[in-house]
Structures are given as structure tokens and as C-alpha cells.
Design a protein around this motif. Structure first.
Motif, PDB file in Angstrom:
ATOM      1  N   ILE A 174     129.528 -21.730  34.210  1.00 19.09           N
ATOM      2  CA  ILE A 174     130.470 -22.875  33.653  1.00 19.09           C
ATOM      3  C   ILE A 174     129.538 -24.048  33.247  1.00 19.09           C
ATOM      4  O   ILE A 174     128.715 -24.175  33.706  1.00 19.09           O
ATOM      5  CB  ILE A 174     131.389 -23.485  34.943  1.00 19.09           C
ATOM      6  N   VAL A 175     130.006 -24.799  32.321  1.00 16.13           N
ATOM      7  CA  VAL A 175     128.916 -25.928  31.891  1.00 16.13           C
ATOM      8  C   VAL A 175     130.140 -26.949  31.415  1.00 16.13           C
ATOM      9  O   VAL A 175     131.253 -26.815  30.994  1.00 16.13           O
ATOM     10  CB  VAL A 175     128.236 -25.624  30.649  1.00 16.13           C
ATOM     11  N   TRP A 176     129.977 -28.318  31.668  1.00 17.51           N
ATOM     12  CA  TRP A 176     130.429 -29.354  31.076  1.00 17.51           C
ATOM     13  C   TRP A 176     129.370 -30.056  29.894  1.00 17.51           C
ATOM     14  O   TRP A 176     128.331 -30.049  30.195  1.00 17.51           O
ATOM     15  CB  TRP A 176     130.601 -30.500  32.069  1.00 17.51           C
ATOM     16  N   THR A 177     129.871 -30.037  28.578  1.00 18.13           N
ATOM     17  CA  THR A 177     129.249 -30.395  27.511  1.00 18.13           C
ATOM     18  C   THR A 177     129.742 -31.106  26.613  1.00 18.13           C
ATOM     19  O   THR A 177     131.151 -31.195  26.569  1.00 18.13           O
ATOM     20  CB  THR A 177     128.334 -29.148  27.251  1.00 18.13           C
ATOM     21  N   LEU A 178     129.122 -31.905  25.531  1.00 13.11           N
ATOM     22  CA  LEU A 178     129.797 -32.110  24.322  1.00 13.11           C
ATOM     23  C   LEU A 178     129.689 -31.289  23.207  1.00 13.11           C
ATOM     24  O   LEU A 178     128.494 -30.958  22.926  1.00 13.11           O
ATOM     25  CB  LEU A 178     128.954 -33.211  23.970  1.00 13.11           C
ATOM     26  N   PRO A 179     130.788 -30.917  22.605  1.00 14.95           N
ATOM     27  CA  PRO A 179     130.656 -30.022  21.340  1.00 14.95           C
ATOM     28  C   PRO A 179     129.640 -30.717  20.134  1.00 14.95           C
ATOM     29  O   PRO A 179     128.831 -29.884  19.792  1.00 14.95           O
ATOM     30  CB  PRO A 179     132.038 -29.846  20.920  1.00 14.95           C
ATOM     31  N   GLY A 180     129.779 -31.985  20.386  1.00 10.41           N
ATOM     32  CA  GLY A 180     128.828 -32.699  19.300  1.00 10.41           C
ATOM     33  C   GLY A 180     127.481 -32.564  19.570  1.00 10.41           C
ATOM     34  O   GLY A 180     126.656 -33.135  18.709  1.00 10.41           O
ATOM     35  N   SER A 181     127.085 -31.957  20.521  1.00  7.36           N
ATOM     36  CA  SER A 181     125.711 -31.907  20.830  1.00  7.36           C
ATOM     37  C   SER A 181     125.127 -30.944  20.034  1.00  7.36           C
ATOM     38  O   SER A 181     123.634 -30.792  19.799  1.00  7.36           O
ATOM     39  CB  SER A 181     125.287 -31.485  22.359  1.00  7.36           C
ATOM     40  N   THR A 182     125.913 -30.132  19.500  1.00 13.41           N
ATOM     41  CA  THR A 182     125.124 -28.984  18.549  1.00 13.41           C
ATOM     42  C   THR A 182     126.033 -29.062  17.107  1.00 13.41           C
ATOM     43  O   THR A 182     126.906 -28.626  16.847  1.00 13.41           O
ATOM     44  CB  THR A 182     125.438 -27.756  18.939  1.00 13.41           C
ATOM     45  N   PRO A 183     125.357 -30.253  16.350  1.00 11.25           N
ATOM     46  CA  PRO A 183     126.058 -30.796  15.072  1.00 11.25           C
ATOM     47  C   PRO A 183     126.477 -29.535  13.900  1.00 11.25           C
ATOM     48  O   PRO A 183     125.875 -28.772  13.926  1.00 11.25           O
ATOM     49  CB  PRO A 183     124.971 -31.695  14.300  1.00 11.25           C
ATOM     50  N   GLY A 184     127.900 -29.882  13.744  1.00  9.73           N
ATOM     51  CA  GLY A 184     128.273 -28.783  12.747  1.00  9.73           C
ATOM     52  C   GLY A 184     128.790 -27.452  13.222  1.00  9.73           C
ATOM     53  O   GLY A 184     129.377 -26.604  12.553  1.00  9.73           O
ATOM     54  N   ARG A 185     128.640 -27.195  14.589  1.00 10.61           N
ATOM     55  CA  ARG A 185     129.176 -25.926  15.285  1.00 10.61           C
ATOM     56  C   ARG A 185     130.400 -26.015  15.512  1.00 10.61           C
ATOM     57  O   ARG A 185     131.084 -25.048  15.629  1.00 10.61           O
ATOM     58  CB  ARG A 185     128.022 -25.675  16.405  1.00 10.61           C
TER      59      ARG A 185
END
Length: 349
Positions: free
Chosen positions: A94-105
Motif C-alpha cells: 500500500i502507498v500514499w502518494t500524489l498522482p501528480g508526482s508522475t506528470p502526465g500519467r
């Protein structure tokens, strides 16, 4: 010597068999250990008030059969932008993350990061979950199981020099969390510097950046109020910006759970959980603001009227995003309109 009848021996054998079956039953009651990986220190507000309570509840609801090991501050290796891939490939569970950390994905999530979209974190998180569930779940997020999707409280500017009007943005090197917020800061006249949250403290202390945009709640863990003395808040009904988050689980790990443990995860997932996470995270903003006030820092409160020139200046970010989405085969204007409608709907409740 004591003698045992055949009846006694039969009874003893039966009791032994029952014991063995009970033991086997305990063995077959599957126990699962899940590793939760994220980028902030354990004492920061999101781990402390969002992720840990969630993990504790899952453990309790499972009767102790699910154990969630918590690994803060990237303790299992890698960098924050790598978290989503760690969940997808099973490096962690499990991870907590920002989708925006990987631009365009994950382009559809950006609709909630557009300038002056968010009203409050709870309402916007509900809108985000609705659109995730209807439009992103089986497309952009098809390789991972999403437990919750939410946003933080109002984003604001923290800077060495006061920023009270739009012209004050010129030439300022400001940290931004995502591609959209980078575009926003550039459109407003600043020089955007993309970097993950953990890097803010060092870059502020070394003078690499002149300030950062983050919500109040994370400023305490980063000691921002000690490193800058000015904080610009935006009045009116909509925040300058927000950032989207997800709590994501390895898909195969989720699918392999027995039905009763899968239900435990499901019961602690979805719209209500997403809204609670957004509300809880934003609820810790006040404590971060108080630290800055107690330090004697300068809190610049822009009125709704003061903010109007900022909205006008930011409009091209929205227009450009709609065009970009069309190039990706996404009806950006329809998505934008739907997001606004849902945010308004949940804000009015």
C-alpha cells in the motif's frame, strides 16, 4: 497402575482430534501482513491523523488478522515519485502518494488541481472520488487498487518576502508539487520549482527557493514558519489550488485476500473514507497556522476582491489544460464542468 477403558480411550482420542481440528482451523484463518509506504515522517499530520487511524481500524475490524506495517519517510527505499510503481509492481503493498508526482500519467486527476476549483477539502474529495469511480478507476488507475482519493485543504504561499499582490510574484522561485501548480505559478509570474514535500526544508534553508506553496497542515513537520516569515492566504469561496492524493494497494495483493478480509478493506474504502481523509487533513491546518501566528509571522489575508486579478491571470492554465486533454482523447471541458458541478453539489450539503 491405573487402567483405562476402551470408552475412555475413545473419548480421549475424540478430544485430541477436536483440538487438532481447532488448531488447524486457526492455521487456516489466513493472516495477512501489509506494508504501507509513504513519504512523510511518522509524526507529520497525515501519517498521524489519517493513515495510522485508518490502519489501526483495518487491523481492529479484521480481528487482528490483518497487520499493517507502517514505513514513513521512504524507509523502504526509492523516491516519492516512485511510490505508485512500488504499489503496482508489488515492491510494497500500500502507498500514499500524489498522482501528480508522475506528470502526465494520471491526467484526469489534474482537474481538481486547477486554480480556484476547490471549495473545501471534504466536498472536493467527494467530487474527486465520484469522478475517479466513474472515469479513472478502469482507465488511468487500472493497474492498482485505489482505497481512497482525496485532496488537502486550501493551498497558500509561504515566502521570505511578502506577497500581497500579483506583481509581487515576479521572479520569485517557488516550490510547486505538481505539473498543474507549476503551470499556475509560472502564469502568475513566479519561477516554479518542482520538488517533493520532503525537499522543501533543505531548499528553503539553503536559499535555493524563495518560498513554497503548501497547505498549513504540513508546515509544522517541515518547520516552514521558522524558515520564512510571510504567508499569503486567499479569500473567497475557492482556494488558490489543492493537490490530489490516493491511497493505493497492489492489485494482486488485494485480489488474493480471502473474501472476509477483502470486505474489511472495502468497508474502509470509498467515498465516505475519502471525504473523511480530506476533512481530517484540512482540519489540521489551524494548528499549523497557529505556529506561524505564535512566531509573529506576517499573515497576509487577501480578500475575495483582492483575489480577482489572480483568478484572471490564472485562467489560461485552465484553458490550456482543456486543450491538452483533448490531445489525450479526454473531453477536458466536460470533465471540468462535471468536477465543478459535483464540488458545488457537495459544498452546498
Amino acid at each position: 497402575m491405573k487402567r483405562f477403558s476402551m470408552k475412555s480411550l475413545a473419548l480421549a482420542g475424540a478430544l485430541t482430534a477436536v483440538g487438532l481440528m481447532a488448531g488447524a482451523g486457526m492455521t487456516f484463518a489466513q493472516e495477512v501482513t501489509l506494508r504501507l509506504h509513504q513519504f512523510l515522517p511518522a509524526q507529520a499530520n497525515v501519517p498521524k491523523f489519517v493513515l495510522d487511524p485508518w490502519a489501526d481500524k483495518v487491523e481492529k475490524d479484521s480481528g487482528g488478522r490483518i497487520k499493517i506495517e507502517r514505513y514513513p519517510a521512504m524507509q523502504l527505499g526509492g523516491k516519492p515519485p516512485e511510490l505508485m510503481d512500488q504499489a503496482i509492481d508489488g515492491t510494497v503493498d500500500i502507498v500514499w502518494t500524489l498522482p501528480g508526482s508522475t506528470p502526465g500519467r494520471f491526467p484526469s486527476t489534474e482537474v481538481f488541481e486547477l486554480p480556484f476549483m476547490m471549495t473545501n477539502a471534504e466536498a472536493t474529495s467527494r467530487a474527486y472520488w465520484d469522478i475517479f469511480n466513474s472515469k479513472m478507476k478502469d482507465t488511468e488507475f487500472k493497474d492498482v487498487h485505489i482505497i481512497a482519493a482525496w485532496v488537502h485543504g486550501p493551498g497558500l504561499i509561504h515566502s521570505r518576502e511578502p506577497i500581497a499582490k500579483l506583481d509581487d510574484m515576479k521572479g520569485k522561485k517557488l516550490r510547486a508539487p505538481t505539473r498543474i501548480v507549476n503551470a499556475l505559478l509560472g502564469q502568475l509570474g513566479a519561477t516554479p520549482v518542482g520538488m517533493p514535500v520532503p525537499a522543501i526544508t533543505e531548499n528553503l534553508s539553503k536559499g535555493v527557493i524563495d518560498g513554497a506553496v503548501i497547505p498549513w497542515e504540513v508546515t509544522t513537520a517541515l518547520k516552514v514558519a521558522e524558515l520564512v516569515q510571510n504567508h499569503t492566504e486567499f479569500g473567497g469561496d475557492h482556494a488558490l489550488y489543492t493537490t490530489t492524493f490516493v491511497l493505493a494497494m497492489n492489485k494482486a495483493r488485494y485480489d488474493a485476500l480471502p473474501d472476509d478480509l477483502k470486505k474489511v478493506i472495502d468497508d474502509n474504502s470509498g467515498a465516505d473514507v475519502s471525504a473523511l481523509f480530506g476533512k481530517t487533513q484540512a482540519g489540521t491546518d489551524a494548528a499549523g497556522r497557529k505556529v506561524a501566528v505564535d512566531a509573529g509571522n506576517n499573515i497576509i489575508e487577501l480578500s475575495a476582491t483582492d483575489v480577482e486579478p489572480w483568478k484572471t491571470a490564472a485562467q489560461p492554465v485552465m484553458d490550456n489544460w482543456v486543450v491538452e486533454m483533448q490531445g489525450k482523447g479526454v473531453d477536458g471541458q466536460a470533465l471540468l464542468d462535471e468536477a465543478r458541478t459535483l464540488i458545488d453539489k457537495y459544498t452546498q450539503k
